[in-house]
Design a protein around this motif. Sequence first.
Motif, PDB file in Angstrom:
ATOM      1  N   VAL A 105       0.866  -1.178   0.000  1.00 50.42           N
ATOM      2  CA  VAL A 105       0.000   0.000   0.000  1.00 50.42           C
ATOM      3  C   VAL A 105       0.901   1.226   0.000  1.00 50.42           C
ATOM      4  N   TYR A 106       1.024   1.891  -1.156  1.00 49.09           N
ATOM      5  CA  TYR A 106       1.956   3.001  -1.292  1.00 49.09           C
ATOM      6  C   TYR A 106       3.348   2.628  -0.807  1.00 49.09           C
TER       7      TYR A 106
ATOM      8  N   ARG B 226      -5.521   7.327   2.703  1.00 47.58           N
ATOM      9  CA  ARG B 226      -5.837   7.349   1.269  1.00 47.58           C
ATOM     10  C   ARG B 226      -6.483   6.041   0.842  1.00 47.58           C
ATOM     11  N   THR B 227      -5.991   4.951   1.381  1.00 46.85           N
ATOM     12  CA  THR B 227      -6.551   3.650   1.046  1.00 46.85           C
ATOM     13  C   THR B 227      -7.954   3.493   1.601  1.00 46.85           C
TER      14      THR B 227
ATOM     15  N   TYR C 263       4.136   0.313   1.441  1.00 40.58           N
ATOM     16  CA  TYR C 263       4.135  -0.320   2.760  1.00 40.58           C
ATOM     17  C   TYR C 263       3.527  -1.715   2.658  1.00 40.58           C
TER      18      TYR C 263
ATOM     19  N   HIS D 240       3.105   7.272   6.525  1.00 42.35           N
ATOM     20  CA  HIS D 240       2.396   6.004   6.716  1.00 42.35           C
ATOM     21  C   HIS D 240       0.923   6.254   6.996  1.00 42.35           C
TER      22      HIS D 240
ATOM     23  N   SER E 106      -8.481  -0.314   5.962  1.00 39.45           N
ATOM     24  CA  SER E 106      -7.270   0.392   6.271  1.00 39.45           C
ATOM     25  C   SER E 106      -6.985   0.332   7.734  1.00 39.45           C
TER      26      SER E 106
ATOM     27  N   TRP F  69      -0.816   8.865   6.114  1.00 46.35           N
ATOM     28  CA  TRP F  69      -1.463   9.357   4.900  1.00 46.35           C
ATOM     29  C   TRP F  69      -1.819   8.200   3.975  1.00 46.35           C
ATOM     30  N   ALA F  70      -0.900   7.258   3.809  1.00 47.65           N
ATOM     31  CA  ALA F  70      -1.149   6.104   2.938  1.00 47.65           C
ATOM     32  C   ALA F  70      -2.354   5.306   3.430  1.00 47.65           C
TER      33      ALA F  70
END
Length: 435
Positions: A226-227, A386-387, A229, A380, A428, A382-383
Amino acid sequence: MDFTLSERETYFRDRVREFIAKEIAPRQAEHDRQHHEGDPWKVIPVIEEVKAKAREAGLWNFFMPPHSGQQHVDDTFQFEGTQLTNLEYALCAEEMGRIGWASECFNCSAPDTGNMEVLHRYGTLSQKEQWLRPLMNGEIRSVFLMTEPAVASSDATNIETRIERDGDHYVINGRKWWSSGVGDPRCKIGILMGKTSFEGSRHQQQSQILVPMDTPGVKIERMLSVYGYDHAPHGHGEVSFTDVRVPVENILLGEGRGFEIAQGRLGPGRIHHCMRTIGVAEVGIEKMAKRLLSRIVFGKRIADHSIWEQRISRARIDIEMTRLLCLKAADMMDRAGNKAAQQEIAMIKVQAPNMALQILDDAIQAHGGGGVAEDYGLAHAWAAMRTLRFADGPDEVHNRAIARNEFGKHGEWKAERPSNDRGPEVSSGDIGVSR
């Protein structure tokens, strides 16, 4: 309208807040060190130690509202835990959202919360004894298997995984992805949604079935990032099912009831995400404010540049408005049921992640290069947020439902085809703000 918290609401919120401050926050560095040592797909010792303390303190299994309209197949099984209303849980979940691994310490992390609800509401006594009890005890983990790579899973009626009866077994063939939690070595059971029929009503073709993850034919094809990660040790995987045979008694509630179960599972799950998102946003504004007050640029503090006053002000306004909408949705679920609160759930599901994303984006900007790196934990977060705009239904699906409801107030509205707002079970929460 009285916004004063009740004694019980305050009591549990404060107990969770105090436990996090005493037992979880001080061990963040220890957690991070253990997380980065050796194989990432492992049980992290500090979490297990804190889990034992939380359970001993009675801070355990908060997420199942009492008297929430459970459709028990067997009522002889006693759910173990301090069952809070949605409103009470919302306040606690916000506190958990401040630290990514806090929810698991209270046995309140995704996808186990939703899977335990499904087993409790729809499972047989045998299913509960075999799988729900160890989940409630925090001994095993689970996975929810719905989203598929080959179809638009924001409409769950599109799923193609086959569940075919063969004597005393069902045979499963298909492929799932964004199967959150499948990377955890303790993941022992999956709840899979597939089709037992490809004819008749679009919403009565689906069924849900229990699949032990060590069953022959189950294969984790890959773990998804995920981005960038991997979200170990929990993670999100792509899983294939090739002639997987499970006993007929593993079916949940009966053939053709899968969509009904999904409706009951994903509504509460959506709002659990949003509750924790507010905690993420609170951490974001705190880090941003501290940075603005401490960093000197062009001869003065960043905080003294007027644009940042506007951004901080907007962040606080948005957090407060979002919290009120979240609490309203939770209260409606408690008072009138999940179905009556559909509109509020849809609104908070759109609002909360977008609100947190903007605050985190501003916080990253305030931290400069360190914000883009992982020095402050903002990238982290933010990712994860966003998900969350995809998890349990993309924004577009929820916006569509909100708009159609609004159109219905002012004129005759007829959908082109039966709509469905079931979205991908990315969760998420499993990415850092677990539900």
